[in-house]
Design a protein around this motif. Structure first.
Motif, PDB file in Angstrom:
ATOM      1  N   THR A  36       0.713  -1.073   0.112  1.00 41.93           N
ATOM      2  CA  THR A  36      -0.063  -0.200   0.034  1.00 41.93           C
ATOM      3  C   THR A  36       0.823   1.078  -0.130  1.00 41.93           C
ATOM      4  OG1 THR A  36       0.009  -0.162   2.247  1.00 41.93           O
ATOM      5  CG2 THR A  36      -2.078  -1.028   0.939  1.00 41.93           C
ATOM      6  N   GLY A  37       0.422   2.518  -0.084  1.00 41.72           N
ATOM      7  CA  GLY A  37       1.189   3.612  -0.093  1.00 41.72           C
ATOM      8  C   GLY A  37       1.039   4.291  -1.240  1.00 41.72           C
ATOM      9  N   SER A  38       1.264   5.341  -1.564  1.00 46.52           N
ATOM     10  CA  SER A  38       1.358   6.256  -2.772  1.00 46.52           C
ATOM     11  C   SER A  38       1.924   5.744  -3.843  1.00 46.52           C
ATOM     12  CB  SER A  38       1.708   7.405  -2.596  1.00 46.52           C
ATOM     13  OG  SER A  38       2.334   7.817  -1.505  1.00 46.52           O
ATOM     14  N   THR A  39       3.022   4.945  -3.722  1.00 45.25           N
ATOM     15  CA  THR A  39       3.781   4.296  -4.645  1.00 45.25           C
ATOM     16  C   THR A  39       3.067   3.566  -5.552  1.00 45.25           C
ATOM     17  OG1 THR A  39       5.778   4.596  -3.228  1.00 45.25           O
ATOM     18  CG2 THR A  39       6.006   2.937  -4.955  1.00 45.25           C
ATOM     19  N   PRO A  40       2.279   2.215  -4.938  1.00 42.00           N
ATOM     20  CA  PRO A  40       1.809   1.451  -5.943  1.00 42.00           C
ATOM     21  C   PRO A  40       0.288   1.927  -6.443  1.00 42.00           C
ATOM     22  CG  PRO A  40       1.536   0.663  -3.554  1.00 42.00           C
ATOM     23  CD  PRO A  40       2.395   1.810  -3.623  1.00 42.00           C
ATOM     24  N   LEU A  66       1.373  -7.122   2.625  1.00 42.94           N
ATOM     25  CA  LEU A  66       2.423  -6.849   3.291  1.00 42.94           C
ATOM     26  C   LEU A  66       2.269  -6.608   4.777  1.00 42.94           C
ATOM     27  CD1 LEU A  66       4.922  -4.642   1.300  1.00 42.94           C
ATOM     28  CD2 LEU A  66       5.450  -6.820   2.077  1.00 42.94           C
ATOM     29  N   ASP A  67       1.414  -5.641   4.954  1.00 42.23           N
ATOM     30  CA  ASP A  67       1.155  -5.265   6.446  1.00 42.23           C
ATOM     31  C   ASP A  67      -0.137  -4.351   6.683  1.00 42.23           C
ATOM     32  OD1 ASP A  67       1.727  -3.065   4.807  1.00 42.23           O
ATOM     33  OD2 ASP A  67       3.634  -2.547   5.487  1.00 42.23           O
ATOM     34  N   PHE A  80      -4.979  -0.095   5.319  1.00 40.15           N
ATOM     35  CA  PHE A  80      -4.478  -0.707   4.179  1.00 40.15           C
ATOM     36  C   PHE A  80      -5.567  -1.512   3.560  1.00 40.15           C
ATOM     37  CE2 PHE A  80      -0.009  -0.311   5.907  1.00 40.15           C
ATOM     38  CZ  PHE A  80      -0.043   1.017   5.830  1.00 40.15           C
ATOM     39  N   GLY A 130       6.960  -1.205  -1.631  1.00 47.08           N
ATOM     40  CA  GLY A 130       7.501   0.397  -1.599  1.00 47.08           C
ATOM     41  C   GLY A 130       8.699   0.319  -0.737  1.00 47.08           C
ATOM     42  N   GLY A 138       7.714  -3.312   3.699  1.00 43.28           N
ATOM     43  CA  GLY A 138       6.581  -3.445   4.605  1.00 43.28           C
ATOM     44  C   GLY A 138       6.690  -2.627   5.664  1.00 43.28           C
ATOM     45  N   PHE A 139       6.561  -3.012   6.932  1.00 39.80           N
ATOM     46  CA  PHE A 139       6.940  -2.220   7.956  1.00 39.80           C
ATOM     47  C   PHE A 139       8.066  -2.942   8.929  1.00 39.80           C
ATOM     48  CE2 PHE A 139       2.478  -0.190   8.309  1.00 39.80           C
ATOM     49  CZ  PHE A 139       3.210   1.135   8.152  1.00 39.80           C
ATOM     50  N   THR A 159       8.514   7.074  10.004  1.00 43.12           N
ATOM     51  CA  THR A 159       7.572   6.516   9.553  1.00 43.12           C
ATOM     52  C   THR A 159       6.118   6.958  10.071  1.00 43.12           C
ATOM     53  OG1 THR A 159       8.552   4.361   9.393  1.00 43.12           O
ATOM     54  CG2 THR A 159       6.420   4.227   8.961  1.00 43.12           C
ATOM     55  N   ASN A 163       3.837   9.088   7.425  1.00 38.25           N
ATOM     56  CA  ASN A 163       2.556   8.593   7.032  1.00 38.25           C
ATOM     57  C   ASN A 163       1.350   9.448   7.598  1.00 38.25           C
ATOM     58  OD1 ASN A 163       3.689   6.572   5.939  1.00 38.25           O
ATOM     59  ND2 ASN A 163       3.011   4.675   7.104  1.00 38.25           N
ATOM     60  N   ARG A 165       0.397  12.265   6.926  1.00 37.20           N
ATOM     61  CA  ARG A 165      -0.070  12.984   5.613  1.00 37.20           C
ATOM     62  C   ARG A 165      -1.460  12.122   5.288  1.00 37.20           C
ATOM     63  NH1 ARG A 165       3.466   9.474   2.897  1.00 37.20           N
ATOM     64  NH2 ARG A 165       2.939   8.806   0.914  1.00 37.20           N
ATOM     65  N   PHE A 166      -1.719  11.061   5.764  1.00 34.45           N
ATOM     66  CA  PHE A 166      -2.910  10.546   5.417  1.00 34.45           C
ATOM     67  C   PHE A 166      -3.866  10.479   6.657  1.00 34.45           C
ATOM     68  CE2 PHE A 166       0.171   7.759   2.966  1.00 34.45           C
ATOM     69  CZ  PHE A 166      -0.165   8.003   1.794  1.00 34.45           C
ATOM     70  N   LYS A 200      12.835   9.452  -1.695  1.00 38.26           N
ATOM     71  CA  LYS A 200      13.355   8.176  -1.764  1.00 38.26           C
ATOM     72  C   LYS A 200      14.645   7.802  -2.118  1.00 38.26           C
ATOM     73  CE  LYS A 200       9.117   6.978  -0.040  1.00 38.26           C
ATOM     74  NZ  LYS A 200       8.179   6.114  -0.535  1.00 38.26           N
TER      75      LYS A 200
HETATM   76  C1  GLP Z   1       4.307   2.363   4.401  1.00 35.74           C
HETATM   77  C2  GLP Z   1       4.158   0.943   4.237  1.00 35.74           C
HETATM   78  C3  GLP Z   1       5.387   0.533   3.044  1.00 35.74           C
HETATM   79  C4  GLP Z   1       5.380   1.304   2.175  1.00 35.74           C
HETATM   80  C5  GLP Z   1       6.107   2.774   2.566  1.00 35.74           C
HETATM   81  C6  GLP Z   1       6.048   3.912   1.324  1.00 35.74           C
HETATM   82  O1  GLP Z   1       4.731   2.783   5.712  1.00 35.74           O
HETATM   83  N1  GLP Z   1       4.258   0.272   5.284  1.00 35.74           N
HETATM   84  O2  GLP Z   1       4.710  -0.667   2.739  1.00 35.74           O
HETATM   85  O3  GLP Z   1       6.238   1.229   1.014  1.00 35.74           O
HETATM   86  O4  GLP Z   1       5.229   3.402   3.826  1.00 35.74           O
HETATM   87  O5  GLP Z   1       4.870   4.534   1.439  1.00 35.74           O
HETATM   88  P1  GLP Z   1       4.738   5.418   0.235  1.00 35.74           P
HETATM   89  O6  GLP Z   1       4.500   4.713  -1.043  1.00 35.74           O
HETATM   90  O7  GLP Z   1       3.364   6.191   0.474  1.00 35.74           O
HETATM   91  O8  GLP Z   1       5.746   6.629   0.073  1.00 35.74           O
END
Ligand code: GLP
Length: 243
Positions: A36-40, A66-67, A80, A130, A138-139, A159, A163, A165-166, A200
């Motif tokens: 999850t996250g903005s990347t995928p 993943l998590d 997620f 991501g 993952g975490f 982290t 995160n 921002r969400f 990143k």
């Molecule tokens: C989160 C997730 C990861 C993810 C990462 C990056 O904390 N647990 O699996 O890859 O942060 O998130 P984003 O793609 O939003 O930058």
């Protein structure tokens, strides 16, 4: 590890979706590892578009995520599970019973057992990862050791910051999560690590700059895996080159 430098986020997302679709085309009941996250988000958009165009079929596909944060359940907009429903599961013909998610509101020990028993049945065919700015996957946060199995983890301060921002307030970000451990991740037959944008760049630069494997940079364990493709965009790559 193979490096693909895409023009931008959209092109990178398309390339990742193509890698996933190639696996599903070979094996219709492929076992996908999802992040999850903005990347995928972009790759899920491509997968949904291709499903609508009849190019990919999810009817036999199985997934595992993943998590998940501990606390919120799947109906919570920041969970997620909710993210996956919104961006992929509601848009394709995957069967609910073929989806494995951690129930963040469930009993963590039961969720961990459920995950490790599933991962013990077969390796993931293709896994999208991501990366955190601190190199987490993952975490699995930077630590003094790697953890092999699925486990409860305390989120690193950076982290929680990233995160937040969400969430409306940083205090709302859950401090604990359940994550797949390094055994589930490294056993995947194919791994795609995606990282876009300059934030990143630091983590990817560290990953590529030497041959060391250290739990202080969790993503470095991917150096032990047979089939890893790193997909970055030009913006990130330029930062690595110019630093
Ligand atoms: C989160 C997730 C990861 C993810 C990462 C990056 O904390 N647990 O699996 O890859 O942060 O998130 P984003 O793609 O939003 O930058």
């Amino acid at each position: 590890m193979k490096l693909i430098i895409a023009e931008n986020y959209n092109e990178g997302s398309r390339k990742i979706a193509d890698l996933f679709e190639a696996v599903i085309a070979e094996k219709k009941d492929a076992f996908l590892g999802l992040a999850t996250g903005s990347t995928p988000e972009g790759m899920y958009k491509c997968l949904a578009e291709d499903f609508n165009a009849g190019k990919v079929d999810f009817s036999e596909v199985h997934t595992i995520n993943l998590d998940e944060y501990l606390g919120p359940d799947r109906s919570h907009p920041q969970s997620f599970g909710y993210f996956m429903d919104k961006h992929l599961f509601s848009k394709v013909n995957i069967k609910q019973e073929n989806i494995m998610l951690v129930d963040g509101a469930g009993k963590a020990e039961d969720e961990i057992k459920k995950y490790d028993s599933r991962l013990g049945e077969e390796p993931i065919d293709i896994l999208i990862l991501g990366i955190g700015e601190n190199g987490h996957i993952g975490f699995n946060e930077p630590a003094d050791f790697f953890v092999a199995g699925t486990h409860i983890t305390e989120l690193a301060e950076e982290t929680i910051q990233a995160n937040s921002r969400f969430f409306e307030n940083i205090e709302d970000v859950p401090q604990k999560a359940v994550t797949m451990g390094m055994a589930g991740i490294t056993n995947a037959k194919k791994i795609v690590l995606a990282a876009f944008g300059k934030k990143k760049a630091g983590a990817i630069k560290k990953l590529l700059s030497d041959d060391k494997v250290s739990p202080k940079l969790p993503c470095s364990i991917l150096k032990l895996c047979r089939d890893v493709t790193i997909v970055v965009d030009k913006e990130l790559y330029r930062c690595i080159e110019n630093e």
